[in-house]
Write a protein that holds these residues in place. Structure first.
Motif, PDB file in Angstrom:
ATOM      1  N   LEU A   1       0.847  -1.198   0.000  1.00  0.00           N
ATOM      2  CA  LEU A   1       0.000   0.000   0.000  1.00  0.00           C
ATOM      3  C   LEU A   1       0.879   1.243   0.000  1.00  0.00           C
ATOM      4  CD1 LEU A   1      -2.630  -1.108   2.656  1.00  0.00           C
ATOM      5  CD2 LEU A   1      -2.766  -1.338   0.169  1.00  0.00           C
ATOM      6  N   PRO A   2       0.757   2.140  -0.960  1.00  0.00           N
ATOM      7  CA  PRO A   2      -0.073   2.007  -2.156  1.00  0.00           C
ATOM      8  C   PRO A   2       0.642   1.222  -3.259  1.00  0.00           C
ATOM      9  CG  PRO A   2       1.006   4.123  -2.201  1.00  0.00           C
ATOM     10  CD  PRO A   2       1.425   3.454  -0.911  1.00  0.00           C
ATOM     11  N   THR A   3      -0.144   0.710  -4.170  1.00  0.00           N
ATOM     12  CA  THR A   3       0.321   0.039  -5.376  1.00  0.00           C
ATOM     13  C   THR A   3      -0.601   0.478  -6.499  1.00  0.00           C
ATOM     14  OG1 THR A   3       1.155  -1.929  -4.236  1.00  0.00           O
ATOM     15  CG2 THR A   3       0.526  -2.234  -6.520  1.00  0.00           C
ATOM     16  N   TYR A   4      -0.081   0.473  -7.708  1.00  0.00           N
ATOM     17  CA  TYR A   4      -0.904   0.778  -8.874  1.00  0.00           C
ATOM     18  C   TYR A   4      -1.128  -0.504  -9.651  1.00  0.00           C
ATOM     19  CZ  TYR A   4      -0.119   5.610  -7.720  1.00  0.00           C
ATOM     20  OH  TYR A   4      -0.090   6.807  -7.063  1.00  0.00           O
ATOM     21  N   VAL A   5      -2.373  -0.704 -10.090  1.00  0.00           N
ATOM     22  CA  VAL A   5      -2.711  -1.877 -10.879  1.00  0.00           C
ATOM     23  C   VAL A   5      -3.515  -1.446 -12.099  1.00  0.00           C
ATOM     24  CG1 VAL A   5      -2.672  -3.516  -8.940  1.00  0.00           C
ATOM     25  CG2 VAL A   5      -4.812  -2.359  -9.529  1.00  0.00           C
ATOM     26  N   GLU A   6      -3.411  -2.271 -13.121  1.00  0.00           N
ATOM     27  CA  GLU A   6      -4.272  -2.135 -14.288  1.00  0.00           C
ATOM     28  C   GLU A   6      -5.355  -3.186 -14.128  1.00  0.00           C
ATOM     29  OE1 GLU A   6      -3.671  -3.998 -18.438  1.00  0.00           O
ATOM     30  OE2 GLU A   6      -2.630  -2.064 -18.473  1.00  0.00           O
TER      31      GLU A   6
END
Length: 180
Positions: free
Chosen positions: A85-90
């Protein structure tokens, strides 16, 4: 006395204030934790990719996320059980091929067969709000700083081209039926 003090602290946390500012640092992996008899082990997972089912949530408006930020249902955010946290996802909707970038700042979902819980804003952007859940691919990405900044401000990232039908067919073949 201790119980009363804890109750006051818990209520004051829900009432507003004392939220962590929306930022990409520090990144928190966190210790293992158990919910309803299932243990989750957060991990860095730089190559994370899975197919499964997404749901969405929004009734927690104003509550604190697991990242310490204020939950805002209209923002493009999500909950995941183990990603940092945080992470970016598609997130790709396997019925339409529509793809969006999402900022993961919370823990969940804790429902059998779900791989991600999207905020109401993310569910709307992905086109799955009306149905409540959808088959998806979730993969960790490193978006541009411009897209990160937009997501940190609650705005959608730049539009992504849809996934071609041949790739969608391959991804759909990896799905297991939803849990009932």
């Amino acid at each position: 006395m201790i119980g009363a003090t804890l109750s006051v602290l818990a209520l004051s946390a829900c009432a507003g204030g004392n939220y962590r500012p929306v930022a990409d640092t520090p990144v928190r992996i966190g210790p293992a934790y158990s919910i309803r008899g299932t243990t989750y082990v957060p991990a860095a997972a730089p190559g994370y990719e899975t197919v499964g089912y997404a749901s969405w949530y929004g009734s927690e408006s104003g509550n604190r996320t697991a990242n310490g930020e204020q939950f805002r249902p209209g923002w493009i955010t999500a909950a995941h059980t183990t990603l940092p946290l945080p992470t970016y996802v598609e997130v790709t909707a396997l019925d339409t091929g529509r793809r969006i970038l999402v900022r993961v700042n919370d823990r969940g979902p804790f429902a059998l067969g779900r791989v991600i819980d999207l905020s109401r804003g993310a569910a709307e952007q992905l086109g799955m709000k009306a149905q409540g859940h959808a088959a998806v691919r979730v993969r960790r990405v490193e978006p541009s700083e411009k897209d990160r900044e937009r997501l940190r401000k609650g705005k959608p990232a730049a539009s992504l081209a849809p996934v071609p039908e041949r790739e969608l067919q391959r991804l759909r073949a990896q799905l297991t039926p939803p849990a009932r």
